[in-house]
Design a protein around this motif. Structure first.
Motif, mmCIF file in Angstrom:
data_model
loop_
_atom_site.group_PDB
_atom_site.id
_atom_site.type_symbol
_atom_site.label_atom_id
_atom_site.label_comp_id
_atom_site.label_asym_id
_atom_site.label_seq_id
_atom_site.Cartn_x
_atom_site.Cartn_y
_atom_site.Cartn_z
ATOM 1 N N VAL A 13 -25.270 8.153 -19.431
ATOM 2 C CA VAL A 13 -25.875 9.676 -19.586
ATOM 3 C C VAL A 13 -26.224 10.037 -20.969
ATOM 4 C CG1 VAL A 13 -25.511 12.074 -19.010
ATOM 5 C CG2 VAL A 13 -24.669 10.017 -17.326
ATOM 6 N N LYS A 14 -27.045 10.194 -21.356
ATOM 7 C CA LYS A 14 -27.344 10.593 -22.810
ATOM 8 C C LYS A 14 -27.469 12.071 -22.783
ATOM 9 C CE LYS A 14 -30.762 9.824 -26.651
ATOM 10 N NZ LYS A 14 -32.059 9.013 -26.938
ATOM 11 N N VAL A 21 -30.031 26.674 -11.273
ATOM 12 C CA VAL A 21 -29.831 25.859 -10.133
ATOM 13 C C VAL A 21 -29.742 24.508 -10.084
ATOM 14 C CG1 VAL A 21 -30.713 25.536 -7.685
ATOM 15 C CG2 VAL A 21 -30.880 27.612 -8.669
ATOM 16 N N ASN A 22 -30.567 23.898 -10.817
ATOM 17 C CA ASN A 22 -30.597 22.293 -11.242
ATOM 18 C C ASN A 22 -30.324 22.164 -12.586
ATOM 19 O OD1 ASN A 22 -31.480 21.902 -8.467
ATOM 20 N ND2 ASN A 22 -33.699 22.510 -9.386
ATOM 21 N N SER A 23 -30.094 20.646 -12.630
ATOM 22 C CA SER A 23 -29.775 20.113 -13.962
ATOM 23 C C SER A 23 -30.851 19.061 -14.273
ATOM 24 C CB SER A 23 -28.385 19.553 -14.039
ATOM 25 O OG SER A 23 -27.577 20.763 -13.942
ATOM 26 N N GLU A 24 -31.132 18.911 -15.425
ATOM 27 C CA GLU A 24 -31.999 17.980 -15.716
ATOM 28 C C GLU A 24 -31.065 16.554 -16.437
ATOM 29 O OE1 GLU A 24 -34.811 17.381 -19.626
ATOM 30 O OE2 GLU A 24 -35.943 18.255 -17.945
ATOM 31 N N VAL A 25 -30.954 15.528 -15.956
ATOM 32 C CA VAL A 25 -29.985 14.506 -16.662
ATOM 33 C C VAL A 25 -30.983 13.190 -17.035
ATOM 34 C CG1 VAL A 25 -28.166 12.794 -15.929
ATOM 35 C CG2 VAL A 25 -28.263 15.009 -14.802
ATOM 36 N N THR A 26 -30.481 12.961 -18.157
ATOM 37 C CA THR A 26 -31.188 11.685 -18.804
ATOM 38 C C THR A 26 -30.137 10.614 -19.039
ATOM 39 O OG1 THR A 26 -32.504 13.373 -20.198
ATOM 40 C CG2 THR A 26 -32.539 10.990 -20.878
ATOM 41 N N GLY A 32 -32.798 0.885 -24.416
ATOM 42 C CA GLY A 32 -33.184 1.927 -25.026
ATOM 43 C C GLY A 32 -34.054 2.865 -24.476
ATOM 44 N N GLN A 33 -34.609 2.383 -23.340
ATOM 45 C CA GLN A 33 -35.518 3.390 -22.439
ATOM 46 C C GLN A 33 -34.740 4.295 -21.826
ATOM 47 O OE1 GLN A 33 -38.448 1.452 -20.077
ATOM 48 N NE2 GLN A 33 -38.723 -0.233 -21.304
ATOM 49 N N GLU A 34 -35.358 5.602 -21.507
ATOM 50 C CA GLU A 34 -34.829 6.769 -20.988
ATOM 51 C C GLU A 34 -35.279 6.967 -19.585
ATOM 52 O OE1 GLU A 34 -34.748 9.677 -23.701
ATOM 53 O OE2 GLU A 34 -33.486 8.733 -25.067
ATOM 54 N N ILE A 35 -34.311 7.536 -18.659
ATOM 55 C CA ILE A 35 -34.971 7.932 -17.312
ATOM 56 C C ILE A 35 -34.564 9.365 -17.093
ATOM 57 C CG2 ILE A 35 -33.281 6.653 -16.042
ATOM 58 C CD1 ILE A 35 -35.760 6.432 -13.959
ATOM 59 N N THR A 36 -35.228 10.221 -16.763
ATOM 60 C CA THR A 36 -34.820 11.345 -16.340
ATOM 61 C C THR A 36 -34.835 11.940 -14.997
ATOM 62 O OG1 THR A 36 -35.250 12.259 -18.839
ATOM 63 C CG2 THR A 36 -35.047 13.785 -17.128
ATOM 64 N N SER A 37 -33.982 12.632 -14.536
ATOM 65 C CA SER A 37 -34.087 13.210 -13.177
ATOM 66 C C SER A 37 -33.454 14.602 -13.063
ATOM 67 C CB SER A 37 -33.254 12.221 -12.272
ATOM 68 O OG SER A 37 -33.471 12.691 -10.892
ATOM 69 N N ILE A 38 -34.174 15.296 -12.068
ATOM 70 C CA ILE A 38 -33.752 16.728 -11.983
ATOM 71 C C ILE A 38 -32.652 16.552 -10.549
ATOM 72 C CG2 ILE A 38 -34.480 19.064 -11.363
ATOM 73 C CD1 ILE A 38 -35.358 18.020 -14.011
ATOM 74 N N ILE A 39 -31.559 17.137 -10.686
ATOM 75 C CA ILE A 39 -30.759 17.266 -9.311
ATOM 76 C C ILE A 39 -29.974 18.438 -9.728
ATOM 77 C CG2 ILE A 39 -30.415 14.672 -9.763
ATOM 78 C CD1 ILE A 39 -27.715 15.140 -10.903
ATOM 79 N N THR A 40 -29.463 18.566 -8.565
ATOM 80 C CA THR A 40 -28.686 20.083 -8.438
ATOM 81 C C THR A 40 -27.511 20.151 -9.381
ATOM 82 O OG1 THR A 40 -27.233 19.469 -6.433
ATOM 83 C CG2 THR A 40 -29.302 20.283 -6.179
ATOM 84 N N LYS A 41 -27.097 21.288 -9.836
ATOM 85 C CA LYS A 41 -25.727 21.523 -10.470
ATOM 86 C C LYS A 41 -24.616 21.101 -9.817
ATOM 87 C CE LYS A 41 -25.180 25.490 -12.420
ATOM 88 N NZ LYS A 41 -25.215 26.818 -12.761
ATOM 89 N N LYS A 42 -24.716 21.246 -8.491
ATOM 90 C CA LYS A 42 -23.590 20.803 -7.606
ATOM 91 C C LYS A 42 -23.309 19.411 -7.647
ATOM 92 C CE LYS A 42 -20.052 22.063 -4.855
ATOM 93 N NZ LYS A 42 -19.093 22.400 -5.292
#
Length: 60
Positions: A13-14, A21-26, A32-42
């Protein structure tokens, strides 16, 4: 746990940006490549995600 997804990308996790409501997690992958996703805070809480911890992005 058994899953049917065939694409599992391992990294660390970077960055976590928390919204109302949601969090953006990279996740930074080993190359070195990155992937980002939107998941719930919970989900961030349940998965105990924080910057620097190992994590996997599972893509179906």
């Amino acid at each position: 746990m058994k899953i049917s997804a065939r694409n599992i990308l391992k990294g660390k996790v970077k960055k976590i940006t928390t919204g109302s409501v949601n969090s953006e997690v990279t996740i930074e992958l080993p190359d070195g490549q990155e992937i980002t996703s939107i998941i719930t805070k919970k989900s961030v809480e349940n998965l105990k995600l924080s910057v620097g911890v190992p994590a996997c992005a599972v893509i179906k």
